[in-house]
Design a protein around this motif. Structure first.
Motif, PDB file in Angstrom:
ATOM      1  N   VAL A  62      22.027  -4.152  -9.962  1.00  0.00           N
ATOM      2  CA  VAL A  62      22.614  -3.468 -11.122  1.00  0.00           C
ATOM      3  C   VAL A  62      23.099  -4.353 -12.255  1.00  0.00           C
ATOM      4  O   VAL A  62      23.329  -3.855 -13.360  1.00  0.00           O
ATOM      5  CB  VAL A  62      23.787  -2.566 -10.677  1.00  0.00           C
ATOM      6  CG1 VAL A  62      23.314  -1.478  -9.741  1.00  0.00           C
ATOM      7  CG2 VAL A  62      24.908  -3.379 -10.047  1.00  0.00           C
ATOM      8  N   TRP A  84      29.780  -0.666 -15.476  1.00  0.00           N
ATOM      9  CA  TRP A  84      29.306   0.616 -14.935  1.00  0.00           C
ATOM     10  C   TRP A  84      28.384   0.394 -13.734  1.00  0.00           C
ATOM     11  O   TRP A  84      28.456   1.127 -12.741  1.00  0.00           O
ATOM     12  CB  TRP A  84      28.589   1.434 -16.008  1.00  0.00           C
ATOM     13  CG  TRP A  84      29.533   2.178 -16.892  1.00  0.00           C
ATOM     14  CD1 TRP A  84      29.924   1.825 -18.147  1.00  0.00           C
ATOM     15  CD2 TRP A  84      30.212   3.398 -16.585  1.00  0.00           C
ATOM     16  NE1 TRP A  84      30.806   2.755 -18.644  1.00  0.00           N
ATOM     17  CE2 TRP A  84      31.002   3.732 -17.707  1.00  0.00           C
ATOM     18  CE3 TRP A  84      30.238   4.236 -15.467  1.00  0.00           C
ATOM     19  CZ2 TRP A  84      31.806   4.872 -17.746  1.00  0.00           C
ATOM     20  CZ3 TRP A  84      31.039   5.378 -15.514  1.00  0.00           C
ATOM     21  CH2 TRP A  84      31.806   5.684 -16.643  1.00  0.00           C
ATOM     22  N   GLY A  85      27.534  -0.610 -13.814  1.00  0.00           N
ATOM     23  CA  GLY A  85      26.636  -0.910 -12.696  1.00  0.00           C
ATOM     24  C   GLY A  85      27.402  -1.341 -11.464  1.00  0.00           C
ATOM     25  O   GLY A  85      27.119  -0.885 -10.341  1.00  0.00           O
ATOM     26  N   ARG A  87      30.553  -0.711 -10.732  1.00  0.00           N
ATOM     27  CA  ARG A  87      31.273   0.457 -10.216  1.00  0.00           C
ATOM     28  C   ARG A  87      30.334   1.352  -9.419  1.00  0.00           C
ATOM     29  O   ARG A  87      30.659   1.809  -8.323  1.00  0.00           O
ATOM     30  CB  ARG A  87      31.894   1.239 -11.362  1.00  0.00           C
ATOM     31  CG  ARG A  87      32.591   2.520 -10.915  1.00  0.00           C
ATOM     32  CD  ARG A  87      33.170   3.245 -12.141  1.00  0.00           C
ATOM     33  NE  ARG A  87      33.805   4.486 -11.772  1.00  0.00           N
ATOM     34  CZ  ARG A  87      33.210   5.674 -11.828  1.00  0.00           C
ATOM     35  NH1 ARG A  87      31.947   5.773 -12.216  1.00  0.00           N
ATOM     36  NH2 ARG A  87      33.866   6.772 -11.508  1.00  0.00           N
ATOM     37  N   GLY A  88      29.159   1.599  -9.971  1.00  0.00           N
ATOM     38  CA  GLY A  88      28.195   2.467  -9.294  1.00  0.00           C
ATOM     39  C   GLY A  88      27.785   1.941  -7.942  1.00  0.00           C
ATOM     40  O   GLY A  88      27.743   2.694  -6.958  1.00  0.00           O
ATOM     41  N   SER A  92      28.501   3.452  -4.181  1.00  0.00           N
ATOM     42  CA  SER A  92      27.268   3.991  -3.605  1.00  0.00           C
ATOM     43  C   SER A  92      27.163   3.803  -2.095  1.00  0.00           C
ATOM     44  O   SER A  92      26.321   4.424  -1.456  1.00  0.00           O
ATOM     45  CB  SER A  92      26.043   3.366  -4.276  1.00  0.00           C
ATOM     46  OG  SER A  92      25.885   2.009  -3.868  1.00  0.00           O
ATOM     47  N   ALA A 146      37.399   1.347  -8.558  1.00  0.00           N
ATOM     48  CA  ALA A 146      36.521   1.847  -7.498  1.00  0.00           C
ATOM     49  C   ALA A 146      37.273   1.991  -6.184  1.00  0.00           C
ATOM     50  O   ALA A 146      37.046   2.936  -5.432  1.00  0.00           O
ATOM     51  CB  ALA A 146      35.319   0.916  -7.324  1.00  0.00           C
ATOM     52  N   ASP A 154      34.412   9.706 -13.844  1.00  0.00           N
ATOM     53  CA  ASP A 154      33.733   8.928 -14.875  1.00  0.00           C
ATOM     54  C   ASP A 154      34.557   8.861 -16.152  1.00  0.00           C
ATOM     55  O   ASP A 154      34.612   7.817 -16.812  1.00  0.00           O
ATOM     56  CB  ASP A 154      32.360   9.525 -15.180  1.00  0.00           C
ATOM     57  CG  ASP A 154      31.350   9.268 -14.084  1.00  0.00           C
ATOM     58  OD1 ASP A 154      31.639   8.478 -13.156  1.00  0.00           O
ATOM     59  OD2 ASP A 154      30.254   9.851 -14.154  1.00  0.00           O
TER      60      ASP A 154
END
Length: 176
Positions: A62, A84-85, A87-88, A92, A146, A154
């Motif tokens: 990411v 954002w990457g 966090r994602g 995940s 996170a 979001d």
């Protein structure tokens, strides 16, 4: 068949999703791979080393390149995409944030090079100290956010990230 480092990391991430960080042991991972536990130490000197490699594999999926030619957006867009990457990917996987938060850099992957990230911000006009501080502040914000949210909001994350980026922009303008 020789056991590959990437295969071990992929299986460890799969197992992390199933049993969490507390259930992820050398013995269990070796059993899943059909090998004896000590053979994993050929590839990883400790569970902490394995956790760091797992984190790097997650982040490599990411993180935008710190190279302006590979990611031509401005510093603010680059930091935002990275945040954002990160966090994602932290959200995940089961206990993904715990793996990422405890990671210690181990590779020469240019996407994950802290000095290259700091250099990207320096090229945008930040002092070395401000660039380093910005990277640490954004990383801590992402990991803290996170860790405190399960599914996460979001909108709340976006507000906090934009506020941090606004503050960095003001700081950059003051020093220019």
């Amino acid at each position: 068949m020789a056991l590959e480092r990437a295969t071990i990391i992929a299986k460890a991430l799969e197992l992390l999703d199933e049993v969490g960080i507390e259930g992820l042991s050398n013995r269990r991972l070796a059993a899943e791979l059909g090998v004896k536990g000590p053979s994993l130490y050929w590839h990883f000197k400790s569970m902490a080393d394995l956790h760091s490699q797992m984190a790097e594999a997650m982040m490599a999926q990411v993180m935008p390149s710190p190279d302006p030619e590979a990611f031509p957006g401005d510093w603010r867009e680059w930091l935002s995409v990275g945040a954002w990457g990160l966090r994602g990917v932290a959200l995940s996987r089961r206990d993904g944030v715990l793996i990422l938060a405890a990671a210690r850099p181990t590779s020469t992957n240019p996407l994950l090079s802290f000095p290259a990230m700091v250099a990207r911000l320096q090229a945008a006009g930040f002092s070395p100290e401000a660039a380093r501080g910005a990277m640490i502040a954004i990383g801590r914000y992402v990991m803290g956010s996170a860790r405190s949210e399960n599914a996460g909001s979001d909108a709340d994350f976006a507000f906090g990230l934009e506020t941090l980026l606004d503050g960095l922009q003001v700081r950059l303008a003051r020093t220019s």
